[in-house]
Design a protein around this motif. Structure first.
Motif, PDB file in Angstrom:
ATOM      1  N   THR A   5       0.839  -1.190   0.000  1.00  0.00           N
ATOM      2  CA  THR A   5       0.000   0.000   0.000  1.00  0.00           C
ATOM      3  C   THR A   5       0.876   1.243   0.000  1.00  0.00           C
ATOM      4  O   THR A   5       1.737   1.398   0.867  1.00  0.00           O
ATOM      5  CB  THR A   5      -0.931   0.033   1.227  1.00  0.00           C
ATOM      6  N   PHE A   6       0.665   2.110  -0.971  1.00  0.00           N
ATOM      7  CA  PHE A   6       1.378   3.376  -1.072  1.00  0.00           C
ATOM      8  C   PHE A   6       0.397   4.454  -0.643  1.00  0.00           C
ATOM      9  O   PHE A   6      -0.631   4.661  -1.293  1.00  0.00           O
ATOM     10  CB  PHE A   6       1.842   3.592  -2.512  1.00  0.00           C
ATOM     11  N   SER A   7       0.681   5.150   0.468  1.00  0.00           N
ATOM     12  CA  SER A   7      -0.268   6.136   0.985  1.00  0.00           C
ATOM     13  C   SER A   7       0.469   7.310   1.603  1.00  0.00           C
ATOM     14  O   SER A   7       1.674   7.269   1.824  1.00  0.00           O
ATOM     15  CB  SER A   7      -1.204   5.494   2.016  1.00  0.00           C
ATOM     16  N   TYR A  34       6.304   0.769  -6.964  1.00  0.00           N
ATOM     17  CA  TYR A  34       5.559  -0.450  -7.304  1.00  0.00           C
ATOM     18  C   TYR A  34       4.589  -0.698  -6.155  1.00  0.00           C
ATOM     19  O   TYR A  34       5.009  -0.826  -5.010  1.00  0.00           O
ATOM     20  CB  TYR A  34       6.507  -1.637  -7.442  1.00  0.00           C
ATOM     21  N   TYR A  35       3.299  -0.761  -6.458  1.00  0.00           N
ATOM     22  CA  TYR A  35       2.290  -0.876  -5.405  1.00  0.00           C
ATOM     23  C   TYR A  35       1.173  -1.823  -5.822  1.00  0.00           C
ATOM     24  O   TYR A  35       0.970  -2.100  -7.000  1.00  0.00           O
ATOM     25  CB  TYR A  35       1.704   0.501  -5.063  1.00  0.00           C
ATOM     26  N   PHE A  40      -1.939   7.364  -2.204  1.00  0.00           N
ATOM     27  CA  PHE A  40      -1.091   8.544  -2.061  1.00  0.00           C
ATOM     28  C   PHE A  40      -1.757   9.738  -2.731  1.00  0.00           C
ATOM     29  O   PHE A  40      -2.151   9.677  -3.891  1.00  0.00           O
ATOM     30  CB  PHE A  40       0.278   8.291  -2.698  1.00  0.00           C
ATOM     31  N   ASN A  41      -1.889  10.847  -2.006  1.00  0.00           N
ATOM     32  CA  ASN A  41      -2.461  12.065  -2.584  1.00  0.00           C
ATOM     33  C   ASN A  41      -1.532  13.252  -2.387  1.00  0.00           C
ATOM     34  O   ASN A  41      -1.957  14.389  -2.358  1.00  0.00           O
ATOM     35  CB  ASN A  41      -3.862  12.354  -2.018  1.00  0.00           C
ATOM     36  N   GLY A  42      -0.261  12.960  -2.285  1.00  0.00           N
ATOM     37  CA  GLY A  42       0.740  14.011  -2.109  1.00  0.00           C
ATOM     38  C   GLY A  42       1.264  14.531  -3.427  1.00  0.00           C
ATOM     39  O   GLY A  42       0.603  14.467  -4.458  1.00  0.00           O
ATOM     40  N   ILE A  66       3.692   2.158 -10.660  1.00  0.00           N
ATOM     41  CA  ILE A  66       3.383   0.883 -11.301  1.00  0.00           C
ATOM     42  C   ILE A  66       2.416   0.080 -10.434  1.00  0.00           C
ATOM     43  O   ILE A  66       2.744  -0.322  -9.323  1.00  0.00           O
ATOM     44  CB  ILE A  66       4.669   0.094 -11.579  1.00  0.00           C
ATOM     45  N   ASP A  67       1.226  -0.091 -10.966  1.00  0.00           N
ATOM     46  CA  ASP A  67       0.172  -0.895 -10.348  1.00  0.00           C
ATOM     47  C   ASP A  67       0.520  -2.361 -10.630  1.00  0.00           C
ATOM     48  O   ASP A  67       0.342  -2.844 -11.741  1.00  0.00           O
ATOM     49  CB  ASP A  67      -1.159  -0.500 -10.974  1.00  0.00           C
ATOM     50  N   LYS A  68       1.052  -3.054  -9.613  1.00  0.00           N
ATOM     51  CA  LYS A  68       1.531  -4.424  -9.813  1.00  0.00           C
ATOM     52  C   LYS A  68       0.433  -5.410 -10.205  1.00  0.00           C
ATOM     53  O   LYS A  68       0.628  -6.168 -11.154  1.00  0.00           O
ATOM     54  CB  LYS A  68       2.264  -4.916  -8.557  1.00  0.00           C
ATOM     55  N   PRO A  69      -0.721  -5.428  -9.544  1.00  0.00           N
ATOM     56  CA  PRO A  69      -1.728  -6.437  -9.908  1.00  0.00           C
ATOM     57  C   PRO A  69      -2.265  -6.287 -11.331  1.00  0.00           C
ATOM     58  O   PRO A  69      -2.574  -7.275 -11.990  1.00  0.00           O
ATOM     59  CB  PRO A  69      -2.853  -6.223  -8.887  1.00  0.00           C
TER      60      PRO A  69
END
Length: 168
Positions: A5-7, A34-35, A40-42, A66-69
């Motif tokens: 999770t990238f947040s 890679y997530y 993330f909203n920064g 990069i959206d891994k799934p």
């Protein structure tokens, strides 16, 4: 960065440093995230810095989310398509949103299984380009003011090619 999770809401930055005494400034760095989930909203930043002497300003860096799934690449504010014969990019989809990008003179092809979408972006070829760049994909969408600038040697192979009235 490789994470599930990238947040957050901070600043992710890899900007170049200032040059002095004609030495030139540093170019922006490269950021790849890679997530599996992106919350993330920064702010992202990979700018170069101005030179304070007689040297040249460094190049901008690149950002890749990069959206891994789903195997989707979303580019940041700057992107450079480099030699794809030695570093192949194999994504289901590539999305550019507000990106200024350049196709390097050594880049020869890009294969995207589903599609390529560009919103409010600039895509240009390097001035020294002497060979063709081939884009193979299911669809191409150039929308919301996307501008193909100095594109002279791009070959597109796609079943759908969409350009809105504010693009190209």
């Amino acid at each position: 960065i490789n994470t599930s999770t990238f947040s957050g809401s901070g600043i992710l930055n890899a900007s170049g440093g200032f040059g002095i005494s004609g030495g030139g400034s540093g170019g922006g760095g490269r950021i790849a995230v890679y997530y599996s989930t992106n919350n993330f909203n920064g702010i992202y930043g990979v700018t170069s810095s101005a030179d304070t002497g007689n040297g040249e300003t460094g190049e901008f860096g690149t950002i890749a989310l990069i959206d891994k799934p789903n195997n989707i690449l979303t580019t940041g504010n700057r992107w450079r398509w480099q030699n794809t014969t030695t570093i192949p990019l194999n994504f289901n989809q590539i999305i550019m949103n507000g990106t200024t990008s350049e196709i390097d003179e050594n880049a020869s092809y890009l294969n995207i299984s589903l599609g390529f979408s560009s919103y409010n972006s600039v895509i240009r070829q390097a001035r020294r380009t002497t060979s063709n760049f081939t884009l193979n994909t299911g669809y191409i969408n150039l929308l919301e003011g996307t501008n193909w600038n100095n594109i002279q040697r791009v070959i597109t192979n796609s079943s759908n090619f969409t350009v809105d009235n504010s693009s190209l």
